[in-house]
Design an enzyme around this catalytic site. Sequence first.
Site, PDB file in Angstrom:
ATOM      1  CE  LYS A   1      -4.197  -2.383   2.220  1.00 57.62           C
ATOM      2  NZ  LYS A   1      -4.276  -2.584   3.604  1.00 57.62           N
TER       3      LYS A   1
ATOM      4  CD  GLN B   1      -3.767  -4.816   6.424  1.00 56.51           C
ATOM      5  OE1 GLN B   1      -3.588  -3.037   5.880  1.00 56.51           O
ATOM      6  NE2 GLN B   1      -4.100  -5.354   6.085  1.00 56.51           N
TER       7      GLN B   1
ATOM      8  CG  ASP C   1      -8.991  -0.374   5.505  1.00 57.19           C
ATOM      9  OD1 ASP C   1      -9.185  -0.860   4.083  1.00 57.19           O
ATOM     10  OD2 ASP C   1      -8.591  -0.610   6.167  1.00 57.19           O
TER      11      ASP C   1
HETATM   12  N1  GUN Z   1      -6.880  -7.186   6.457  1.00 55.66           N
HETATM   13  C1  GUN Z   1      -7.427  -7.527   5.469  1.00 55.66           C
HETATM   14  N2  GUN Z   1      -7.845  -6.709   4.227  1.00 55.66           N
HETATM   15  C2  GUN Z   1      -7.707  -5.848   5.017  1.00 55.66           C
HETATM   16  C3  GUN Z   1      -8.219  -3.955   4.759  1.00 55.66           C
HETATM   17  O1  GUN Z   1      -8.610  -3.984   3.174  1.00 55.66           O
HETATM   18  N3  GUN Z   1      -7.842  -3.545   5.077  1.00 55.66           N
HETATM   19  C4  GUN Z   1      -7.377  -3.552   6.297  1.00 55.66           C
HETATM   20  N4  GUN Z   1      -7.486  -2.652   6.944  1.00 55.66           N
HETATM   21  N5  GUN Z   1      -7.081  -5.011   6.688  1.00 55.66           N
HETATM   22  C5  GUN Z   1      -7.269  -5.582   6.218  1.00 55.66           C
END
Ligand code: GUN
Length: 294
Positions: free
Chosen positions: A52, A96, A119
């Site tokens: 990311k 995350q 998100d």
């Molecule tokens: N864990 C797995 N996929 C995601 C996501 O899209 N966002 C976040 N914050 N955690 C994750």
Amino acid sequence: MQIIDGKKVAESIQDQIAQVVSWRKSAGKKIPHLAAVLVGNDGGSETYVKNKVAACQRVGFRSTLLRFPDTITEGELLNVVEDLNQNPEIDGFIVQLPLPKTISEERINLAIDPRKDVDGFHPVSLGKMMLNQPTFLPATPYGIMQLLDFYQIKTEGKKCVVMGRSNIVGTPMSILMARNAHNANCTVTLTHSRTQNLKAETLQADILIVALGKPEFVKADMVKEGAVVIDVGTTRVPDASKPKGFVLKGDVDFEAVAPKCSFITPVPGGVGPMTITSLLKNTLLAVEMNGEAF
Ligand code: GUN
């Protein structure tokens, strides 16, 4: 049969985002700034967050990675979230998942300012999505919608079966496909662990979206001839012959299923690259909203 090239679509959308960023720079407007909070050292989460941050650099965004040990308390993490909520430099941020068992993911999610919820996991964002109002859409379902759009796959009136009802993929996906909106208007079935006669359901699908986390679960006899198959699974399966010691496997037995499909996403290179692109799109949207609610 056509393979849906998520990498190519992601690159093309990221190029467009980069152009918007360079326009913003030359116009003296704020450069989008995404923050990511990473707790502990889960291998998968590390990789996702690194990717990311790298994607932010590629399109010219600013990014900040905040790392904490898994001993951080819920109260301390809530303070981190509140600081990010208040920080005018940060347009959007993610925490995350998964978080350590000692911390309530629900309380952390609720504490995020919906204006910065890139998100799309906050109840306000999910509620607006359900009501067909503008908002941040969860990254993976949003990415899948963009893939369907890019390949001009007809959805209206089609039967869509979504396998798996997670909060971040299956459930929002089923809502998006059923909405009265462009690229949607499907008749949707959401299957899960209590579904009886799963195969009878999946065989009905014109569009089959699989988000189970069970490697190669979907076999050829579960898929209708000519179906569109979208595979969200990415499970690390140990494989000593590979340099990393594992291979990524989707939820679909690709070799067996692909010949029956009109379109199919591979793993890797299908849905995965789109997820990060959606996060970038949401962050751009956040800066364009200039701290306002939708
Ligand atoms: N864990 C797995 N996929 C995601 C996501 O899209 N966002 C976040 N914050 N955690 C994750």
